[in-house]
Design a protein around this motif. Structure first.
Motif, mmCIF file in Angstrom:
data_model
loop_
_atom_site.group_PDB
_atom_site.id
_atom_site.type_symbol
_atom_site.label_atom_id
_atom_site.label_comp_id
_atom_site.label_asym_id
_atom_site.label_seq_id
_atom_site.Cartn_x
_atom_site.Cartn_y
_atom_site.Cartn_z
ATOM 1 N N ALA A 1 3.717 -0.451 2.170
ATOM 2 C CA ALA A 1 4.651 0.552 1.659
ATOM 3 C C ALA A 1 4.392 0.782 0.176
ATOM 4 O O ALA A 1 3.928 -0.109 -0.522
ATOM 5 C CB ALA A 1 6.084 0.084 1.877
ATOM 6 N N SER A 2 4.680 1.999 -0.292
ATOM 7 C CA SER A 2 4.498 2.269 -1.715
ATOM 8 C C SER A 2 5.652 3.119 -2.247
ATOM 9 O O SER A 2 6.563 3.473 -1.504
ATOM 10 C CB SER A 2 3.133 2.908 -1.966
ATOM 11 N N SER A 3 5.569 3.432 -3.503
ATOM 12 C CA SER A 3 6.683 4.090 -4.208
ATOM 13 C C SER A 3 7.072 5.441 -3.599
ATOM 14 O O SER A 3 6.210 6.240 -3.247
ATOM 15 C CB SER A 3 6.280 4.283 -5.671
ATOM 16 N N CYS A 4 8.381 5.705 -3.497
ATOM 17 C CA CYS A 4 8.862 7.003 -3.010
ATOM 18 C C CYS A 4 8.403 8.135 -3.927
ATOM 19 O O CYS A 4 8.141 9.243 -3.475
ATOM 20 C CB CYS A 4 10.388 7.015 -2.929
ATOM 21 N N GLN B 1 13.386 9.532 0.151
ATOM 22 C CA GLN B 1 13.791 8.346 0.913
ATOM 23 C C GLN B 1 14.211 8.682 2.323
ATOM 24 O O GLN B 1 13.958 7.931 3.247
ATOM 25 C CB GLN B 1 14.993 7.665 0.264
ATOM 26 N N ASP C 1 10.724 11.054 4.543
ATOM 27 C CA ASP C 1 9.643 10.268 5.157
ATOM 28 C C ASP C 1 9.236 9.092 4.271
ATOM 29 O O ASP C 1 8.162 8.529 4.457
ATOM 30 C CB ASP C 1 8.433 11.157 5.459
ATOM 31 N N ILE C 2 10.081 8.766 3.304
ATOM 32 C CA ILE C 2 9.946 7.602 2.414
ATOM 33 C C ILE C 2 8.836 7.757 1.369
ATOM 34 O O ILE C 2 9.096 7.772 0.190
ATOM 35 C CB ILE C 2 9.811 6.273 3.169
ATOM 36 N N HIS C 3 7.587 7.897 1.800
ATOM 37 C CA HIS C 3 6.524 8.091 0.808
ATOM 38 C C HIS C 3 5.283 8.667 1.475
ATOM 39 O O HIS C 3 5.163 8.645 2.691
ATOM 40 C CB HIS C 3 6.196 6.777 0.073
ATOM 41 N N SER C 4 4.366 9.176 0.646
ATOM 42 C CA SER C 4 3.091 9.676 1.175
ATOM 43 C C SER C 4 2.232 8.499 1.593
ATOM 44 O O SER C 4 2.322 7.426 0.996
ATOM 45 C CB SER C 4 2.349 10.480 0.107
ATOM 46 N N ASN C 5 1.386 8.728 2.600
ATOM 47 C CA ASN C 5 0.582 7.614 3.092
ATOM 48 C C ASN C 5 -0.199 6.970 1.942
ATOM 49 O O ASN C 5 -0.800 7.637 1.113
ATOM 50 C CB ASN C 5 -0.323 8.074 4.235
ATOM 51 N N THR C 6 -0.160 5.644 1.914
ATOM 52 C CA THR C 6 -0.666 4.899 0.758
ATOM 53 C C THR C 6 -2.182 5.009 0.651
ATOM 54 O O THR C 6 -2.722 5.228 -0.437
ATOM 55 C CB THR C 6 -0.247 3.414 0.893
#
Lengths: 526, 526
Positions: free
Chosen positions: A180-183, A376, A379-384
Motif C-alpha cells: 500500500a502507498s500514500s493516498c 480514501q 480507490d485509496i491510491h494509484s497502483n504502487t
C-alpha cells in the motif's frame, strides 16, 4: 502445430427406450469464445429436448477431456446453464438438467430474480454514454480499425526502457512495488513531478500535487470535492465527452462556450458570466480535444483576469501540450496564474501509455488534502508499481528524448491521415490540420449525419467517434466527426479513411437518390 | 562510502558596502527532507534581511554543485520560496529576492489567493475521516510500529513468484501490459475468476464480474449505481470505517444492526425492516472487520429469506474467508443465493498484496454493465499490468499453496499477539481470539477511552485504530480498540502491545489519581 479448427464429441442418452446421441462441435477460429459455443449448443439440445430433464450431464473433467480443452472452459460453459436455470448440481447425482420452473424451489423460498433495475440511483441517470467503454474494447478487436479513442500505437510506447526499469525494480525491492502507498501519491514521484513543473515555468511544491488514476479520475475527484447538484460548470464547445459525463454525473449545470482557432472565445465567456456564477471553467488549452485549438497567450491572460474578477476556478487539462509539431504552445495557465485560481490536470496516458492509469492534479495544499481524503473512499491510491516505474523513467532522464521521438512519429501519422482524407474524402468532408495532439476534427458536408456515417463505418469494421459525443446538446455535433491518427498503422489508417470516403459518398448519393457503385470489401484488403 | 552528515556552502552578498556571507548547512540524517532544510534556511536569511530584496540567488545548478546535491533538490527548495512569494524569476536577471507585497503586481491584476474553501461541495461534508490515509502513511514511517491498517507483512507476499511472472510477461508482450483495457476488466481474468468461483460453489459467468481497483472502489462504484441521497443502507455494528465513509459520502441514511459471535443479529434486522426499506444490507460474513465474527449458515439462510421477502439487496464483502485458521466458514451468501439478491465483493489486497489495487464485484449482468458505465467516468479501468500479473498467478495454480502458507504465518502472529495481550494488557483490556483474518477486537476496561489510549500510544510511535471509527455513532466505540497482527514482526508487535499495556495502566492509574512508574522508552528497545 495448430489444433484442428473443429473438434467434436458425442454423448449418449436414452429416450423412449431408444438411444440417441447429442454432439458438440467447436470452431476454434470463430470469434465466439469456446465456452459460449459449448453452452449455446448444450442449451439448444436441452431446449429441443435432446437432453431431457433429469438427465445427468458428463462431468466437466470428462467433457473437457473429450473436447481437448481446459476444464475451466467447460466450467464456464456449465456456469451459463446454471445462470439460466437449465441445470443444477446435486450431491451424489452430479450435474443434471432441471425443469427451469423448478429450479427456484430448493432449500428456501426464492422468488424471481431481484429486480435490480428498480434499485438503480436516479442521480447519474444522465451519464449513460458508453463511448469510452467501446473505445477500449475496439482496440482489442483485431478485425477493427480504430480511429476512435486516443491510444498510443505500439511503436510509440518505450517498451524496452520500461521492461528494463520493471526488471530492475523487481530485483531491487519488489515488496515496495506491491505494498500500500500514500493516498496523495508516492512522495518521491510527487517531488519529481514538482521539479518537472518548475522546469516548465511554475513553482510547485510536492504538497500541491495529488497523483491520480489518470486524468479522468482527476476530474472525477475534483467534481466530488467541488460540485454540488445544480452548481454551474463552464466547458468548451466542443469538449471531451469524458468530462461531460463526469459533470453530468455530478448533476452540475453545464454551460458551454464556443471554441475557435485560438481556443475558448473569451468574449462569449464574459457574456455568460453576466448571467452565471460558475464554480469553475474546464478548458484544455493545448491541442484541445477534439478541435485541436490552442488557446492563445492573450486569451489565457484574459481568462485568468476574468477568473480573478469573477472569482471562479479554472481546471486546465493538459494531456498533450508537449506533443507539438511546430512550436510549443503558450505557457500553461497554471504557470501564468498568480492567485491559485488554476487547477492543473495532466497524465502519462497520451505521452507514455494509458495502461498504468497515472495522472496528477496540481492545486493548493488545502485542496490536495481534500482530494486525498476523497481518494480514501474512491480507490485509496494509484497502483504502487506503476508509480515507481514512472518515477524511475523520469529519474533516468528518459522522458524528453521519448517525447521527441513520438512527436516525429505523430506528425508523420497526422500527415498520412490528412493525405488520405484529401485523396478519399474531399469534398464530402472538410477538416483541420492540428499542430499537435492526436485528433483531426472533421465537418460533414451535404447534410450527412455523423451518427449515420459512424454506424455504417462500424459495419465496415472502422471505429470513429461521432461529433454528437462532444456537445452538451448532442445535436450540435450532428455534422462533426473526430478521427484519431495515433493508434493504427499508416496502412490501416488509409484503408479506414478510404472506407469513410466511400460511405460518405454512398450516403450522399442515396440522399440524392442515386446509388454508389464503388464498393470495397475490407476483408479482401486487410 | 557515506556522504558526510553535514555539508555547508557560503555565498556572499553586499550590504551597506560591506561584504557578508550567508551559509546553508545540511543534515543528511535529519527526517526533514533536504529541500526543506535548504528552503527553510534561505527563508530565514531572507526574512532576517541577510539576503535583501533585489539580490540574485545563485543558480540552482551552482547551488546544487556547491552542496553536492542533485539539481532537482535545489529546484524543490526554490519552489517553496516561489510559493511563499519570496523570490521571482526574471528573464536576464535570474532568480531574485522580491518584496512579498510586490509579487502580485505583475502582468495582470492578481487579487489574494482564491478562497477555494468557499467552493468545496457540501455533499460529502460528512466523510472527512482520514483513518485510511494515516494507515497508509504509518506503514512507510520506519519508526512507527503499525498495529493499525490491515497490510500483509513482507514475509506474506509471494515476492519471488510475482517477480518471475512480471519478468516473463515483460519479455513476452510488454505492450499488452501498458495499453488501455476493458472498463469491466480484462476478459481472461474475469473468466479465470468465474472458474474460481464455480469451484467455490456458485455459478458465475464472466459477464457477471467487474474488476475494480480494490474492494473500496467496488463499494464506491456500487454506491454510485445504487444510492440516491436519503436511501437507507443497513450496516453491521461495528463495521469497516471505509464502508461507512463511502455510504456517508453518498448521503445515505445508515442504519446499524449489532453483531455477536455468530455475526449479524438477524432478529434485530427483522425489527429494523418493520420501519425501514433499505436498498441493501452491507455485511462482511467471514471474520468480520473488526469483530472477527463469522455469520453462521443458519443466519445466512435467514438473511437471504429476509432479502427475498422484503426485496432488498445484500452486499457481501469477502476479503478474508480463505484466511481461516481452523475450518472454512459456511458457504458464501453468493453461493447460497437463488435469486440474484447478493452482490459479492472481494479483492487480493489481504490475500496477496494491496499495491496493485485489484478487486472484483460479482453481480447480475445488468448491474455489471451499469458498473462498467460508471467506471468510465471514475478511472476508466484497473491498471492493465496488475490484472495480467494476477491472471498469470492464478493460471500458474499458485494461489492455493500461497493461501496455505500465509494461513500458517497469520495464525502464528495471532497467537503471538494474544500471548502479548495476556502478558501485558490484562485486566485493563479484554479481547476476542479470531478464527481467521487480520484483527483482534479489544474492549477497554475501567472507563478507559479509546481515543485517549490511541493518541498516547501514537506518541510512543505505536499506531492502532480507535473503536470510534467503526460505528455510525462514534461514541458507541469509545471503549473499543482494533489491533492488527498481520503487518509487524512478532518482536515489534510484542513491543507495541507492551506499550499499550503500559499506557492503559498509566491512564487507569491517573484516573484513580496515582501515577504509573513503569516507563518504557521505545528508542531504547527498537
Amino acid at each position: 502445430m495448430k489444433k484442428p479448427a473443429v473438434s467434436a464429441i458425442l454423448f449418449f442418452y436414452t429416450m423412449s427406450n431408444s438411444t440417441h446421441s447429442a454432439s458438440i462441435a467447436l470452431d476454434r477460429k470463430s470469434p465466439v469464445p469456446l465456452y459460449l459455443q459449448i453452452s449455446n449448443q448444450l442449451k439448444d439440445h436441452i431446449l429441443r429436448g435432446d437432453i431431457f430433464v433429469g438427465k445427468r450431464l458428463p462431468s466437466t473433467r470428462k467433457l473437457a477431456q473429450s473436447l481437448g480443452l481446459d476444464r475451466s472452459t467447460v466450467l464456464l460453459a456449465y456456469s451459463e446453464l446454471y445462470s439460466d436455470g437449465l441445470i443444477a448440481a446435486h450431491v451424489g447425482k452430479g450435474t443434471v438438467v432441471v425443469d427451469a420452473s423448478e429450479v427456484e424451489k430448493e432449500s428456501f423460498q426464492a422468488p424471481a430474480s431481484m429486480r435490480w433495475d428498480d434499485f438503480f440511483a436516479s442521480s447519474n441517470n444522465s451519464a449513460f454514454d458508453t463511448t469510452i467503454q467501446k473505445n477500449n474494447d475496439w482496440i482489442h478487436q483485431k478485425e477493427i480499425i480504430s480511429l476512435a479513442g486516443g491510444d498510443p500505437a505500439p511503436d510509440m510506447v518505450p517498451a524496452r526502457e520500461i521492461e528494463r526499469i520493471v526488471t530492475r525494480l523487481c530485483r531491487t525491492d519488489i515488496y515496495s512495488l506491491l505494498r500500500a502507498s500514500s493516498c496523495q501519491g508516492l512522495p518521491p514521484l510527487r517531488e519529481m513531478l514538482a521539479t518537472d513543473m518548475i522546469r516548465g515555468g511554475s513553482a510547485v511544491s510536492p504538497e500541491e500535487i495529488v497523483i491520480t488514476a489518470g486524468s479522468v479520475q482527476a476530474l472525477s475527484l475534483l467534481s466530488r470535492v467541488l460540485l454540488d447538484p445544480g452548481d454551474v460548470v463552464v466547458v468548451e464547445k466542443p469538449t471531451f465527452y469524458g468530462a461531460l459525463q463526469i459533470f453530468r454525473a455530478a448533476q452540475a449545470r453545464i454551460v458551454d462556450v464556443p471554441v475557435d482557432a485560438e481556443g475558448m472565445r473569451i468574449d462569449a465567456l464574459e457574456r455568460i458570466l453576466k448571467v452565471h456564477k460558475p464554480k469553475f471553467v474546464y478548458t484544455m488549452p493545448a491541442f484541445q480535444n477534439p478541435s485541436g485549438a490552442v488557446l492563445s497567450l492573450e486569451r489565457k491572460k484574459a481568462l485568468l483576469n476574468l477568473a480573478y474578477r469573477h472569482q471562479f476556478g479554472i481546471i486546465e487539462e493538459d494531456p498533450v501540450s508537449r506533443l507539438f509539431f511546430d512550436r510549443e504552445p503558450a505557457p500553461s495557465l497554471k504557470s501564468l496564474d498568480k492567485s491559485a485560481a488554476v487547477i492543473h490536470v495532466s497524465s502519462i496516458s497520451k505521452t507514455l501509455f494509458p495502461g498504468f492509469r497515472i495522472g496528477w492534479i496540481i492545486c493548493t495544499r488545502l485542496m490536495a488534502k481534500r482530494l486525498a481524503t476523497v481518494r480514501q473512499y474512491e480507490d485509496i491510491h494509484s497502483n504502487t508499481l506503476g508509480q515507481h516505474v514512472l518515477l524511475e523513467f523520469l529519474r533516468d532522464g528518459l522522458y524528453d528524448r521519448h517525447l521527441e521521438r513520438i512527436r516525429s512519429l505523430l506528425v508523420r501519422r497526422r500527415d498520412a491521415m490528412i493525405a488520405a482524407l484529401a485523396e478519399h474524402c474531399a469534398p464530402a468532408l472538410s477538416w483541420n490540420t492540428p499542430a499537435g495532439g492526436f485528433y483531426i476534427w472533421c465537418r460533414l458536408k451535404s447534410g450527412l449525419r455523423s451518427n449515420e456515417v459512424v454506424e455504417e463505418l462500424l459495419h465496415k469494421k472502422v471505429a470513429t467517434i461521432p461529433g454528437t459525443a462532444f456537445f452538451v446538446r448532442p445535436e450540435e455535433g450532428a455534422d462533426r466527426l473526430r478521427l484519431c491518427y495515433s493508434y493504427e498503422s499508416e496502412d490501416k489508417m488509409r484503408l479506414g479513411i478510404r472506407l469513410l470516403g466511400q460511405i460518405a459518398r454512398g450516403l450522399t448519393a442515396r440522399k440524392k437518390g442515386k446509388p454508389d457503385v464503388r464498393e470495397i470489401d475490407i476483408k479482401a484488403i486487410v
